[in-house]
Design an enzyme around this catalytic site. Structure first.
Site, PDB file in Angstrom:
ATOM      1  N   GLY A   1      10.477  -8.355  11.294  1.00 42.02           N
ATOM      2  CA  GLY A   1       9.067  -8.516  11.000  1.00 42.02           C
ATOM      3  C   GLY A   1       8.855  -8.899   9.550  1.00 42.02           C
ATOM      4  O   GLY A   1       9.716  -8.672   8.691  1.00 42.02           O
ATOM      5  N   CYS A   2       7.706  -9.478   9.250  1.00 48.82           N
ATOM      6  CA  CYS A   2       7.452  -9.977   7.893  1.00 48.82           C
ATOM      7  C   CYS A   2       7.384  -8.846   6.871  1.00 48.82           C
ATOM      8  O   CYS A   2       8.075  -8.876   5.841  1.00 48.82           O
ATOM      9  CB  CYS A   2       6.181 -10.817   7.872  1.00 48.82           C
ATOM     10  SG  CYS A   2       4.717 -10.009   8.582  1.00 48.82           S
ATOM     11  N   HIS A   3       6.560  -7.827   7.130  1.00 49.67           N
ATOM     12  CA  HIS A   3       6.487  -6.697   6.209  1.00 49.67           C
ATOM     13  C   HIS A   3       7.851  -6.025   6.092  1.00 49.67           C
ATOM     14  O   HIS A   3       8.297  -5.656   4.997  1.00 49.67           O
ATOM     15  CB  HIS A   3       5.480  -5.654   6.697  1.00 49.67           C
ATOM     16  CG  HIS A   3       4.090  -6.147   6.898  1.00 49.67           C
ATOM     17  ND1 HIS A   3       3.261  -6.500   5.859  1.00 49.67           N
ATOM     18  CD2 HIS A   3       3.366  -6.322   8.033  1.00 49.67           C
ATOM     19  CE1 HIS A   3       2.084  -6.865   6.341  1.00 49.67           C
ATOM     20  NE2 HIS A   3       2.124  -6.770   7.651  1.00 49.67           N
TER      21      HIS A   3
END
Length: 312
Positions: free
Chosen positions: A115-117
């Site tokens: 995921g990005c975060h």
């Protein structure tokens, strides 16, 4: 050699960006599904099994269903959903994670895209855990500010209204139930015993993401200095094409630009510090290294190609 690639979920934000990356590649033949058959299980299964690499740009349930549709030992799946990020048998698609991770990605036919975060958080924290500077049982918090493209088509449409409603003009914290879907991978792939207290914030800009992790020096191994924190990060990522660890306190006199890695597959990591505290900041393009770029990078690694092929 030409590789056959299928994007299941080609109309979503991540799928469209993957298509953009692949469009300029002479070594890739993109298999496309007719618009009226996008939800036809038989047609999807046919293309999934015809591909050398298939990207799953789908909701979690649909990604699990797609994985069961593959009935051969050749097709490599790269899943952009959260469905398999901590699942046994799936390699985590972050080549820079640790020594041996590239080998795991190359050997596996099942790769989960981070995921990005989570990518920014893991890249900032994992080296400190590995170096023994941050205890595995540390109670850690993190804040992430991201562009609205991370919310997909519905959020993009919401933020691109004209005129923009007043309540969307200011940054908005969300996931306030403290159960964000990235939390399991944020613990599992840093080595922390518990996930961080995590607050994501969406802003009225299209893309770009910056995660901040505040730490008291007293939380770290006794005697740890800010210089040692920065050195541990620099040593971990020495020679990495896409990870840049900045000198200690670089840029502290100005405001931080969370969009400076946009349109790249790059991650910049900063360490700011006082006599008693350190602040880790990691920034990336949430649609690049935070999603589609990372998926293409993992494909390159898996296929034994130049890791940076088609990426900047």
């Amino acid at each position: 050699m030409t590789y056959r690639v299928f994007v299941d979920g080609q109309e979503g934000t991540t799928g469209l960006r993957i298509h953009e990356y692949l469009a300029a590649r002479a070594d890739i033949e993109v298999l496309k599904i007719d618009a009226d058959k996008r939800k036809d299980p038989a047609e999807r299964a046919l293309l999934l099994n015809a591909a050398d690499v298939a990207f799953l740009c789908l909701p979690d349930v649909a990604s699990r269903e797609a994985a069961f549709m593959v009935n051969n030992s050749r097709t490599c799946l790269i899943d952009a959903s959260t469905a398999h990020r901590t699942a046994p048998g799936w390699a985590f698609g972050l080549p820079e994670l640790a020594r041996g991770q590239r080998g795991a990605i190359q050997a596996s036919k099942r790769i989960s895209n981070p995921g990005c975060h989570a990518s920014a958080f893991i890249l900032a924290v994992r080296p400190l855990v590995d170096a023994g500077l941050l205890p595995r049982d540390a109670a850690v918090s993190a804040t992430s500010i991201t562009g609205y493209s991370g919310g997909g088509k519905s959020m993009i449409a919401e933020y691109e209204q004209q005129p923009l409603p007043a309540h969307l003009q200011a940054p908005r914290p969300y996931a306030l139930g403290l159960k964000h879907k990235h939390l399991p991978e944020m613990a599992a792939h840093t080595g922390l015993a518990t996930p961080p207290v995590f607050m994501p914030i969406v802003g009225s800009f299209y893309k770009g993401l910056a995660v901040s992790v505040p730490l008291h020096l007293s939380q770290l191994k006794a005697g740890t200095t800010p210089e040692q924190v920065q050195a541990a990060l620099a040593a971990h990522y020495e020679g990495e094409r896409f990870i840049s660890v900045k000198p200690l306190r670089e840029g502290e006199a100005g405001a931080f630009d969370g969009q400076a890695c946009n349109d790249t597959n790059r991650v910049d990591i900063f360490v700011f510090a006082s006599d008693t505290q350190v602040l880790l900041l990691a920034r990336l393009d949430n649609l690049g290294k935070g999603a589609s770029g990372a998926a293409v990078q993992s494909m390159n690694v898996h296929l034994g190609l130049d890791e940076s092929l088609g990426l900047v």
